[in-house]
Design a protein around this motif. Structure first.
Motif, PDB file in Angstrom:
ATOM      1  N   VAL A 100     -49.384 -45.488 -62.160  1.00  0.00           N
ATOM      2  CA  VAL A 100     -48.862 -44.932 -63.408  1.00  0.00           C
ATOM      3  C   VAL A 100     -47.349 -44.756 -63.312  1.00  0.00           C
ATOM      4  CG1 VAL A 100     -48.876 -42.927 -64.935  1.00  0.00           C
ATOM      5  CG2 VAL A 100     -51.023 -43.770 -63.969  1.00  0.00           C
ATOM      6  N   GLY A 101     -46.632 -45.249 -64.291  1.00  0.00           N
ATOM      7  CA  GLY A 101     -45.186 -45.041 -64.361  1.00  0.00           C
ATOM      8  C   GLY A 101     -44.345 -46.029 -63.602  1.00  0.00           C
ATOM      9  N   GLY A 102     -44.975 -46.944 -62.875  1.00  0.00           N
ATOM     10  CA  GLY A 102     -44.221 -47.992 -62.205  1.00  0.00           C
ATOM     11  C   GLY A 102     -43.395 -47.543 -61.020  1.00  0.00           C
ATOM     12  N   ALA A 103     -43.732 -46.412 -60.400  1.00  0.00           N
ATOM     13  CA  ALA A 103     -42.954 -45.925 -59.263  1.00  0.00           C
ATOM     14  C   ALA A 103     -43.239 -46.754 -58.011  1.00  0.00           C
ATOM     15  CB  ALA A 103     -43.268 -44.457 -58.984  1.00  0.00           C
ATOM     16  N   SER A 104     -42.238 -46.856 -57.144  1.00  0.00           N
ATOM     17  CA  SER A 104     -42.408 -47.539 -55.873  1.00  0.00           C
ATOM     18  C   SER A 104     -42.521 -46.542 -54.723  1.00  0.00           C
ATOM     19  CB  SER A 104     -41.239 -48.495 -55.608  1.00  0.00           C
ATOM     20  OG  SER A 104     -40.010 -47.789 -55.602  1.00  0.00           O
ATOM     21  N   THR A 105     -42.605 -45.255 -55.072  1.00  0.00           N
ATOM     22  CA  THR A 105     -42.820 -44.191 -54.090  1.00  0.00           C
ATOM     23  C   THR A 105     -43.968 -43.323 -54.577  1.00  0.00           C
ATOM     24  OG1 THR A 105     -40.475 -44.126 -53.464  1.00  0.00           O
ATOM     25  CG2 THR A 105     -41.793 -42.195 -52.914  1.00  0.00           C
ATOM     26  N   ALA A 106     -44.854 -42.958 -53.669  1.00  0.00           N
ATOM     27  CA  ALA A 106     -45.989 -42.085 -54.002  1.00  0.00           C
ATOM     28  C   ALA A 106     -46.020 -40.895 -53.058  1.00  0.00           C
ATOM     29  CB  ALA A 106     -47.309 -42.845 -53.916  1.00  0.00           C
ATOM     30  N   LYS A 107     -46.249 -39.720 -53.631  1.00  0.00           N
ATOM     31  CA  LYS A 107     -46.528 -38.528 -52.821  1.00  0.00           C
ATOM     32  C   LYS A 107     -48.016 -38.239 -52.935  1.00  0.00           C
ATOM     33  CE  LYS A 107     -45.409 -34.081 -53.832  1.00  0.00           C
ATOM     34  NZ  LYS A 107     -44.605 -32.832 -53.857  1.00  0.00           N
ATOM     35  N   VAL A 108     -48.678 -38.205 -51.789  1.00  0.00           N
ATOM     36  CA  VAL A 108     -50.125 -38.034 -51.756  1.00  0.00           C
ATOM     37  C   VAL A 108     -50.447 -36.676 -51.153  1.00  0.00           C
ATOM     38  CG1 VAL A 108     -52.307 -38.992 -50.938  1.00  0.00           C
ATOM     39  CG2 VAL A 108     -50.399 -40.529 -51.493  1.00  0.00           C
TER      40      VAL A 108
END
Length: 325
Positions: A100-108
């Motif tokens: 969602v949102g096209g981010a290349s970073t994810a916080k899990v």
């Protein structure tokens, strides 16, 4: 809602309590609520979590008061790179959220009472598969682990994620963060050790973190955060406190004003709310959000007005916190 005299004297002419359900349970919350304050510079947000007492919540009020009555600092960038935030959900849903949102970073999110280490690893692997090898993945344990648990868990989760950008607040104490940082190669970010500390800079002096996570409200405002960032001398990630888009815009103002911004910021959390108080919520597009100051509409303020009993609780809380100023 009655406006406390100290706020009215500073130019606050309206206060509105709001409540919006979350899309999924997050940090134990199923809905988010707070107060919007209107002042000479526009609308600002006061929304401390309910486990903050009046003394600690006063910093949140100082932040809102400053944002509503003082100009925001000059920006050095107009768009802010943001991460997508993945709650404690099943791997398939985690993969969908990650896109969602096209981010290349994810916080899990990890280390939740409702999830074990194997499930955390599966969630991370699903996010890596969804975003590809070039993405950055960070985890947030919200200070849930002991030092021994963190030493055991981080190598497992780093392998599952195919590499970690950093681990956010894996342990509660600064001493444990420093020991963990010395023992492992995974970079450490400090959140609770900054925003809930009497001395937000102690974690930097103790060399217990590689990155500082800053949230505008609990640290007392945008200008205060800029001062702390300058004194700390560490990279900063600006993150949200699960605010509405009014509150998120203050985080964007901080991120826009920082001299350097090497990491994506945790400001795409409007997607975790089922609604918002502005016509165009601050959602990410291609992994970016433009720095801006949206204005709530009367229709949405009415739609998401807090129920009478909750609004009364917020009015009392506002009075209690104003007494601390």
């Amino acid at each position: 809602m009655r406006i406390p005299t100290p706020l009215r004297e500073r130019g606050i002419d309206r206060a509105v309590a709001w409540s919006i359900p979350m899309t999924t349970r997050f940090r134990g919350l199923t809905e988010r609520d707070g107060i919007l304050l209107r002042g000479p510079e526009g609308w600002a947000e006061f929304s401390p979590f309910w486990d903050y007492d009046p003394v600690e919540s006063a910093a949140w009020l100082r932040a809102a008061l400053a944002d509503a009555t003082q100009p925001r600092p000059a920006a050095v960038r107009s768009e802010i790179p943001v991460n997508v935030t993945v709650p404690v959900v099943a791997p398939a849903l985690a993969a969908r959220i990650a896109r969602v949102g096209g981010a290349s970073t994810a916080k899990v999110k990890v280390a939740d009472p409702g999830s074990d280490l194997d499930q955390d690893a599966e969630r991370l692997a699903a996010v890596r598969e969804a975003l590809g090898p070039g993405a950055r993945i960070r985890i947030d344990a919200n200070a849930a682990w002991t030092l021994e648990e963190a030493l055991a868990a981080l190598p497992v989760l780093e392998r599952a994620a195919g590499g970690l950008e950093y681990a956010e607040q894996p342990c509660a104490s600064i001493e444990d963060l420093a020991a963990l940082r010395r023992a492992l190669d995974v970079p450490i970010a400090a959140d609770e050790s900054v925003r809930r500390a009497e001395d937000p800079l102690r974690v930097a002096r103790a060399e217990a973190a590689d990155v500082l996570v800053m949230k505008v409200q609990p640290l007392g405002g945008v200008s205060r955060c800029l001062e702390l960032a300058d004194q700390a001398g560490l990279p900063v990630v600006v993150s949200s406190a699960l605010e509405s888009s009014v509150g998120l815009s203050a985080g964007l103002a901080l991120a826009a004003a920082l001299p350097e911004l090497p990491h994506a910021c945790g400001l795409a959390t409007a997607a975790l709310l089922t609604g918002d108080v502005v016509d165009r919520p601050l959602h990410a597009s291609a992994g970016m959000i433009a720095a801006q100051r949206p204005v709530p509409t009367e229709e949405l303020l009415e739609r998401y007005a807090a129920p009478a009993q909750l609004a009364e609780r917020w009015e009392i809380r506002l009075q209690e916190c104003a007494a601390q100023l």
